[in-house]
Design an enzyme around this catalytic site. Structure first.
Site, PDB file in Angstrom:
ATOM      1  N   TRP A   1       1.109  -1.240   0.112  1.00  0.00           N
ATOM      2  CA  TRP A   1      -0.031   0.344  -0.164  1.00  0.00           C
ATOM      3  C   TRP A   1       1.149   1.499  -0.146  1.00  0.00           C
ATOM      4  O   TRP A   1       0.811   2.224  -0.602  1.00  0.00           O
ATOM      5  CB  TRP A   1      -1.152  -0.039   1.255  1.00  0.00           C
ATOM      6  CG  TRP A   1      -1.817  -0.763   1.282  1.00  0.00           C
ATOM      7  CD1 TRP A   1      -2.320  -1.704   1.346  1.00  0.00           C
ATOM      8  CD2 TRP A   1      -3.448  -1.329  -0.407  1.00  0.00           C
ATOM      9  NE1 TRP A   1      -3.216  -3.425   1.019  1.00  0.00           N
ATOM     10  CE2 TRP A   1      -2.813  -2.300  -0.292  1.00  0.00           C
ATOM     11  CE3 TRP A   1      -3.463  -0.319  -1.040  1.00  0.00           C
ATOM     12  CZ2 TRP A   1      -4.248  -2.236  -1.213  1.00  0.00           C
ATOM     13  CZ3 TRP A   1      -4.281  -0.881  -2.187  1.00  0.00           C
ATOM     14  CH2 TRP A   1      -5.131  -1.616  -1.809  1.00  0.00           C
TER      15      TRP A   1
ATOM     16  N   ASP B   1      -1.716   6.576   6.161  1.00  0.00           N
ATOM     17  CA  ASP B   1      -2.691   5.860   5.920  1.00  0.00           C
ATOM     18  C   ASP B   1      -2.526   5.436   6.857  1.00  0.00           C
ATOM     19  O   ASP B   1      -1.720   4.337   6.826  1.00  0.00           O
ATOM     20  CB  ASP B   1      -2.027   5.414   4.407  1.00  0.00           C
ATOM     21  CG  ASP B   1      -3.024   4.165   3.807  1.00  0.00           C
ATOM     22  OD1 ASP B   1      -4.555   3.884   4.086  1.00  0.00           O
ATOM     23  OD2 ASP B   1      -2.947   3.909   3.365  1.00  0.00           O
TER      24      ASP B   1
ATOM     25  N   LYS C   1     -12.717  -1.529   7.172  1.00  0.00           N
ATOM     26  CA  LYS C   1     -12.114  -2.101   7.643  1.00  0.00           C
ATOM     27  C   LYS C   1     -12.486  -2.473   9.626  1.00  0.00           C
ATOM     28  O   LYS C   1     -13.328  -3.149  10.103  1.00  0.00           O
ATOM     29  CB  LYS C   1     -10.101  -2.062   7.763  1.00  0.00           C
ATOM     30  CG  LYS C   1     -10.092  -2.809   6.773  1.00  0.00           C
ATOM     31  CD  LYS C   1      -9.244  -1.607   5.279  1.00  0.00           C
ATOM     32  CE  LYS C   1      -8.951  -1.907   4.269  1.00  0.00           C
ATOM     33  NZ  LYS C   1      -8.767  -2.997   3.462  1.00  0.00           N
TER      34      LYS C   1
END
Ligand code: PMP
Length: 362
Positions: free
Chosen positions: A102, A173, A197
């Protein structure tokens, strides 16, 4: 009806009481005779919902008064572009730390907008650790410094917050571990992530940004993605994903009932310890190669020493009510995502299955 223990990486499990309440309120929300999905985002009832959602998020994280909270759209990946669009502030360069899939994606997107300096990377170690801050080579002229605090695919997590010695704002992030433990927001210029999530349904994102960084979006930034314009209109510049916002609010109330972030952190530590112990004590039957200090409490990838057993592991675990354990294709093997909504009982069931499977096949 039987619900499984859902180890999916995202969209992920949502606390059952949250789903129950949403079900009860679905057809007639607060006596309005309509669903929360069917009403104007500018009407009194939804405006109250939105204000409460924001208040609860601020309270859970202890967000200081000089930060703005935005609930937006475009997914985590969209946020990778919104960061340079909003935070370069006329600058030409940004620093990025590369700790896995990511952060690499964030770097790829940022390169469309500016010169990216990868100031530290664990790629040569196959992304099995977080490079210590002493190994970073930061640029004092960077517009911001970006990290991904939990790598959902590689299973690597920062259990520390970098100390910023210069004025370069730290941007993170935090998609896959937000609200899993207390976080000192004041150490960051901006944190952001997707909701799917630990917050609620996909389609919703959050941004927490310090006031002094606003006001300098690139002129070509779409208005709906301009932090400053969205902050000025209290993230109602356009229609927000109202059902997702409402469901996030129910999750925040549920989290308060778990003792807030300190309370849920205790459960998350117990879950992660049990699962890693099961892997480490399996005599090599299962393996996780992440440096122990950097192992994620949310996403636990592991491989079976004998990969020919993968199919049987997945088939039998699914039959035992343990869903979503197949690893990401980039990693192979298995991955158990054990976000806030996964109870300790779910990890107990998983580890009991893993021990039994190893005893039978080992
Ligand atoms: N960042 C992280 C850490 C993620 O785990 C994900 C998705 N799993 C993303 C960004 C991208 O999110 P989305 O799919 O919403 O674009």
């Amino acid at each position: 009806m039987s619900r499984v223990f859902n180890f999916s990486a995202g969209p992920a499990a949502i606390p059952e009481p949250v789903l129950q309440q949403a079900k009860e309120e679905l057809l007639d929300f607060r006596g309005t005779g309509m669903s929360v999905m069917e009403m104007s985002h500018r009407g009194k009832v939804f405006m109250e919902v939105a204000a409460e959602v924001e208040r609860d998020f601020v309270a859970l994280l202890g967000i200081p008064a000089n930060y703005k909270v935005l609930f937006l759209q475009g997914g985590g990946k969209g946020e990778f572009s919104l960061v340079p669009m909003n935070l370069l502030r006329g600058g030409k360069r940004a620093d990025y730390v590369d700790t896995g899939h990511w952060s690499a994606m964030a770097i790829k997107e940022a390169k469309k907008y500016c010169e990216v300096s990868v100031i530290a990377s664990s790629e040569s170690q196959k992304y099995t650790c977080v490079p210590p801050q002493s190994a970073w080579k930061p640029n004092p002229d960077a517009a911001y410094r970006h990290i991904c605090t939990n790598e959902t695919i590689h299973g690597v997590e920062y259990h520390w917050t970098p100390v910023v010695a210069d004025d370069v704002p730290l941007v993170a992030d935090t998609s896959s571990h937000i609200l899993s433990k207390p976080l000192d927001v004041s150490k960051f210029g901006c944190i952001y992530g997707g909701a799917q999530k630990n917050i609620g349904p996909s389609g919703l994102t959050f941004v927490v940004v310090r006031d002094d960084l606003l006001g300098h979006a690139h002129p070509l930034t779409p208005s709906v993605f301009d932090y400053t314009q969205q902050a000025a209109s209290e993230w109602m510049l356009n229609t927000p994903p109202t059902f997702a916002v409402y469901l996030a609010g129910l999750t925040f109330k549920w989290l308060q009932q778990q003792g807030g972030l300190a309370g849920i952190e205790k459960v998350n530590i117990a879950k992660a310890e049990l699962l890693y112990r099961t892997i480490d004590d399996s005599g090599g039957f299962y393996r996780n190669d992440i440096a122990r200090a950097d192992r994620s409490r949310m996403n636990v990838p592991f491989v079976l020493q004998d990969e020919t057993l993968n199919a049987a592991f997945l088939e039998e675990s699914a039959a035992a009510g343990l869903a979503g354990l197949k690893g990401h294709k980039a990693m192979g093997g298995m991955r158990a995502s054990i976000y806030n909504a996964m109870p300790l009982a779910g990890v107990e069931a998983l580890t009991a299955f893993m021990r039994d499977f190893a005893a039978r096949k080992g």
